[in-house]
Design an enzyme around this catalytic site. Structure first.
Site, PDB file in Angstrom:
ATOM      1  N   CYS A   1      -2.329   5.586   2.625  1.00 32.94           N
ATOM      2  CA  CYS A   1      -3.348   6.724   2.040  1.00 32.94           C
ATOM      3  C   CYS A   1      -3.395   6.255   0.513  1.00 32.94           C
ATOM      4  CB  CYS A   1      -3.374   8.020   2.488  1.00 32.94           C
ATOM      5  SG  CYS A   1      -4.929   8.868   2.481  1.00 32.94           S
ATOM      6  N   HIS A   2      -3.083   7.756  -0.187  1.00 35.06           N
ATOM      7  CA  HIS A   2      -2.799   7.864  -1.758  1.00 35.06           C
ATOM      8  C   HIS A   2      -1.625   7.638  -2.026  1.00 35.06           C
ATOM      9  CE1 HIS A   2      -6.703   9.922  -0.873  1.00 35.06           C
ATOM     10  NE2 HIS A   2      -6.971   9.706  -2.360  1.00 35.06           N
TER      11      HIS A   2
END
Length: 183
Positions: free
Chosen positions: A111-112
Site C-alpha cells: 500500500c503506502h
C-alpha cells in the site's frame, strides 16, 4: 512446505497502520511457524485503522532503536497513510530498511509502505507496485512501476492494497521458503 520455524520476520509500524495490512500478514507468518517481532517508535499500544476509521491496537514487542537487523530473515512494512508517513521521518526506521537492503534480505511492503523504501533510497531500478497515489513517487525515485496485485523483484515484494493481501502473503511465504532452501 519448508519448515519456517528458523525464520524471524521484523515488522515496523506505528499509529495509523492499515489494520489488515499488519494483522493478516502477521497471522499468516505465525501460522507458518515464523517468529515475528513488531518494532515501533514507542512500546505503548499503536492504533490500527480500517481505512479512515479507528481499528484495533497492538502492543509492539520492542523499540526501533533496539533492533539488530542481523537477528531477522525479512522485513514487513504494512501501509496505511499515517504509519509510513511518520516512520519515514524516523532516522532509525530508515536505517533498518537500508540495512536489510544492503544485506539483500527480503523486504515486503504494501500500500503506502513503499514511501519508506523511497526514503531509504532503495527503489531505483526495482520493479514495484503500490497504492495508486504512491506510484508517481516510486517512479520519480527510479522504480519501474506496475499495477499488479503483487510484484517480486529480487529481495523486494510489493503489493497495492488490502484486497491483495492473499497474494502478498503467498509471495512472502514462498520467498521465505526459497531463502531457507538456498541457505
Amino acid at each position: 512446505m519448508t519448515d519456517l520455524s528458523d525464520t524471524h520476520v521484523l515488522i515496523l509500524a506505528t499509529d495509523g497502520f492499515e489494520q489488515d495490512e499488519l494483522f493478516k500478514p502477521r497471522q499468516a507468518l505465525l501460522d507458518a511457524g515464523v517468529k515475528v517481532t513488531l518494532a515501533s517508535i514507542k512500546t505503548d499500544p499503536i492504533q490500527g485503522m480500517q481505512h479512515d476509521v479507528k481499528g484495533d491496537t497492538i502492543v509492539p514487542d520492542m523499540l526501533l532503536e533496539d533492533v539488530d537487523t542481523e537477528d531477522y530473515t525479512a522485513l514487513l512494512l504494512p501501509g496505511g497513510v499515517a504509519n509510513p508517513d511518520t516512520l519515514r521521518m524516523n532516522d532509525r526506521a530508515i536505517e533498518i530498511i537500508e540495512e536489510f537492503a544492503d544485506d539483500e534480505k527480503l523486504i515486503a511492503a504494501i500500500c503506502h509502505a513503499p514511501w519508506l523504501l523511497i526514503e531509504a533510497d532503495v527503489v531505483d531500478g526495482v520493479r514495484m507496485t503500490s497504492w495508486p497515489s504512491v506510484r508517481t513517487d516510486l517512479a520519480n525515485a527510479g522504480a519501474d512501476v506496475v499495477d499488479e496485485a503483487v510484484v517480486r523483484d529480487g529481495p523486494f515484494i510489493t503489493s497495492r492494497n488490502p484486497d491483495d493481501i492473499p497474494a502478498f502473503n503467498a509471495a512472502i511465504l514462498e520467498a521465505l521458503q526459497e531463502a531457507l532452501e538456498e541457505a
